[in-house]
Write an enzyme that holds these catalytic residues in place. Structure first.
Site, PDB file in Angstrom:
ATOM      1  N   ASN A   1     -13.340 -78.543 -69.243  1.00 52.70           N
ATOM      2  CA  ASN A   1     -12.514 -77.424 -68.788  1.00 52.70           C
ATOM      3  C   ASN A   1     -12.723 -76.272 -69.771  1.00 52.70           C
ATOM      4  OD1 ASN A   1     -10.510 -75.651 -68.026  1.00 52.70           O
ATOM      5  ND2 ASN A   1      -8.790 -77.000 -68.592  1.00 52.70           N
TER       6      ASN A   1
ATOM      7  N   LYS B   1     -11.692 -73.281 -69.595  1.00 59.86           N
ATOM      8  CA  LYS B   1     -10.548 -72.354 -69.634  1.00 59.86           C
ATOM      9  C   LYS B   1     -11.043 -70.901 -69.569  1.00 59.86           C
ATOM     10  CE  LYS B   1      -7.912 -75.921 -71.893  1.00 59.86           C
ATOM     11  NZ  LYS B   1      -6.818 -76.316 -72.769  1.00 59.86           N
TER      12      LYS B   1
ATOM     13  N   HIS C   1      -2.799 -77.936 -63.921  1.00 65.14           N
ATOM     14  CA  HIS C   1      -2.975 -77.987 -65.374  1.00 65.14           C
ATOM     15  C   HIS C   1      -1.696 -77.483 -66.047  1.00 65.14           C
ATOM     16  CE1 HIS C   1      -4.412 -77.136 -69.404  1.00 65.14           C
ATOM     17  NE2 HIS C   1      -5.405 -77.977 -69.144  1.00 65.14           N
TER      18      HIS C   1
ATOM     19  N   GLU D   1      -1.219 -75.571 -68.413  1.00 66.87           N
ATOM     20  CA  GLU D   1      -1.205 -74.126 -68.705  1.00 66.87           C
ATOM     21  C   GLU D   1      -0.847 -73.333 -67.447  1.00 66.87           C
ATOM     22  OE1 GLU D   1      -5.061 -74.078 -70.571  1.00 66.87           O
ATOM     23  OE2 GLU D   1      -4.209 -75.190 -72.257  1.00 66.87           O
TER      24      GLU D   1
ATOM     25  N   GLU E   1      -2.547 -85.661 -69.027  1.00 63.83           N
ATOM     26  CA  GLU E   1      -2.688 -84.759 -70.170  1.00 63.83           C
ATOM     27  C   GLU E   1      -1.319 -84.500 -70.790  1.00 63.83           C
ATOM     28  OE1 GLU E   1      -6.575 -82.364 -69.902  1.00 63.83           O
ATOM     29  OE2 GLU E   1      -5.013 -81.209 -68.938  1.00 63.83           O
TER      30      GLU E   1
ATOM     31  N   GLY F   1      -5.016 -79.005 -77.024  1.00 69.72           N
ATOM     32  CA  GLY F   1      -5.379 -77.946 -77.964  1.00 69.72           C
ATOM     33  C   GLY F   1      -4.714 -78.045 -79.322  1.00 69.72           C
TER      34      GLY F   1
ATOM     35  N   SER G   1      -7.056 -83.001 -76.637  1.00 67.80           N
ATOM     36  CA  SER G   1      -7.723 -83.158 -77.937  1.00 67.80           C
ATOM     37  C   SER G   1      -8.721 -84.319 -77.973  1.00 67.80           C
ATOM     38  CB  SER G   1      -6.683 -83.287 -79.060  1.00 67.80           C
ATOM     39  OG  SER G   1      -5.916 -82.102 -79.155  1.00 67.80           O
TER      40      SER G   1
HETATM   41  P1  PGA Z   1      -8.169 -79.800 -75.252  1.00 67.14           P
HETATM   42  O1  PGA Z   1      -7.770 -79.355 -73.760  1.00 67.14           O
HETATM   43  O2  PGA Z   1      -9.269 -80.828 -75.123  1.00 67.14           O
HETATM   44  O3  PGA Z   1      -8.624 -78.540 -75.923  1.00 67.14           O
HETATM   45  O4  PGA Z   1      -6.950 -80.381 -75.872  1.00 67.14           O
HETATM   46  C1  PGA Z   1      -7.690 -80.298 -72.727  1.00 67.14           C
HETATM   47  C2  PGA Z   1      -7.271 -79.617 -71.449  1.00 67.14           C
HETATM   48  O5  PGA Z   1      -6.467 -78.683 -71.498  1.00 67.14           O
HETATM   49  O6  PGA Z   1      -7.732 -79.999 -70.368  1.00 67.14           O
END
Ligand code: PGA
Length: 254
Positions: free
Chosen positions: A9, A11, A99, A101, A171, A177, A212
């Protein structure tokens, strides 16, 4: 042998030219090629504006491309939005929905996410449905209740047939993140619960872990029986790290 999927992803990172470079490096990386030869499915989810470029770069490989979101209506007066059919037309075969976010910054609800699952299926896309608890919910110990509620609403509104064609990504919001991935035990516990809940509805689909994931922690996460791959954010922007994660997924298949 379990099916393994590694999705990146990206982003809101990359321009069309840097996306082409990143996709090319990933497609040509020995770790990615080796993992895919063992049967790992690799999905890249670039920003909308780089999709066309990334689709052409990976066209000669078995890598597929997904969107990071889509609108829940097929078309209409929705300025600035992108429909599932538009995404399909670009050459994508999957789309991330729900997601955290999107839930947080765009106030997306389980009901809206369920509608997006239906929109994705109507356009023949595989929905990658994200679920997960916040830090506060984990501290209160209600993570399984939260995920049960998220999934039940989606199952109820989108229907079993749509979810049967989907992929789930667990997740935990506190792990995204932050560099603080769930431990394999924490992830496996939730994955097993999701698997049980889905099987009660006759649904058996891959469940990815996200939050992460790195080249360092991928192997122990992938060794868990109910983890079928990863949705990778930060590490998917580094070809070497992403390739190592794909290679680790290949190792559990052989
Ligand atoms: P990350 O993000 O691996 O940077 O923690 C995962 C995601 O948001 O899908």
């Amino acid at each position: 042998m379990k099916q393994m999927i590694v999705a990146g992803n990206w982003k809101m990172h990359t321009t069309a030219s840097t996306a082409a470079e990143l996709a090319g490096s990933i497609a040509h990386h020995a770790g990615v090629q080796g993992g895919m030869e063992k049967g790992v499915s690799v999905i890249l989810c670039p920003p909308f504006l780089s999709m066309h470029t990334v689709c052409s770069v990976v066209a000669s490989s078995h890598i597929t491309v997904g969107a990071q979101d889509c609108h829940h209506e097929p078309q209409g007066a929705f300025t600035g939005d992108v429909s599932a059919a538009m995404v399909r037309d670009m050459g994508c075969t999957s789309v991330i929905v729900g997601h955290s976010e999107r839930r947080r910054y765009h106030h997306e609800t389980d009901e809206l996410i369920a509608a997006k699952v239906l929109a994705a299926r109507a356009a023949d896309l595989v929905p990658i449905i994200c679920v997960g608890e916040t830090l506060e919910e984990r501290q209160r110990g209600v993570q399984t209740d939260v995920i049960r509620r998220q999934l039940s609403t989606i199952l109820e509104i989108a229907g079993v047939t749509s979810v049967q064609a989907a992929i789930i990504a667990y997740e935990p919001v506190w792990a995204i993140g932050t560099g603080l991935a769930a431990t394999p035990e924490q992830a496996q516990e939730v994955h097993a619960m999701i698997d049980t809940l889905l099987r009660e509805h006759g649904v058996e689909i891959p469940i990815l872990y996200g939050g992460s994931v790195t080249a360092e922690n991928a192997a122990t996460l992938f060794a868990c029986p109910d983890i079928h791959g990863a949705l990778v954010g930060g590490a998917s922007l580094k070809p070497g790290s992403f390739a190592d994660i794909v290679a680790e997924a290949g190792n559990v298949m052989s």
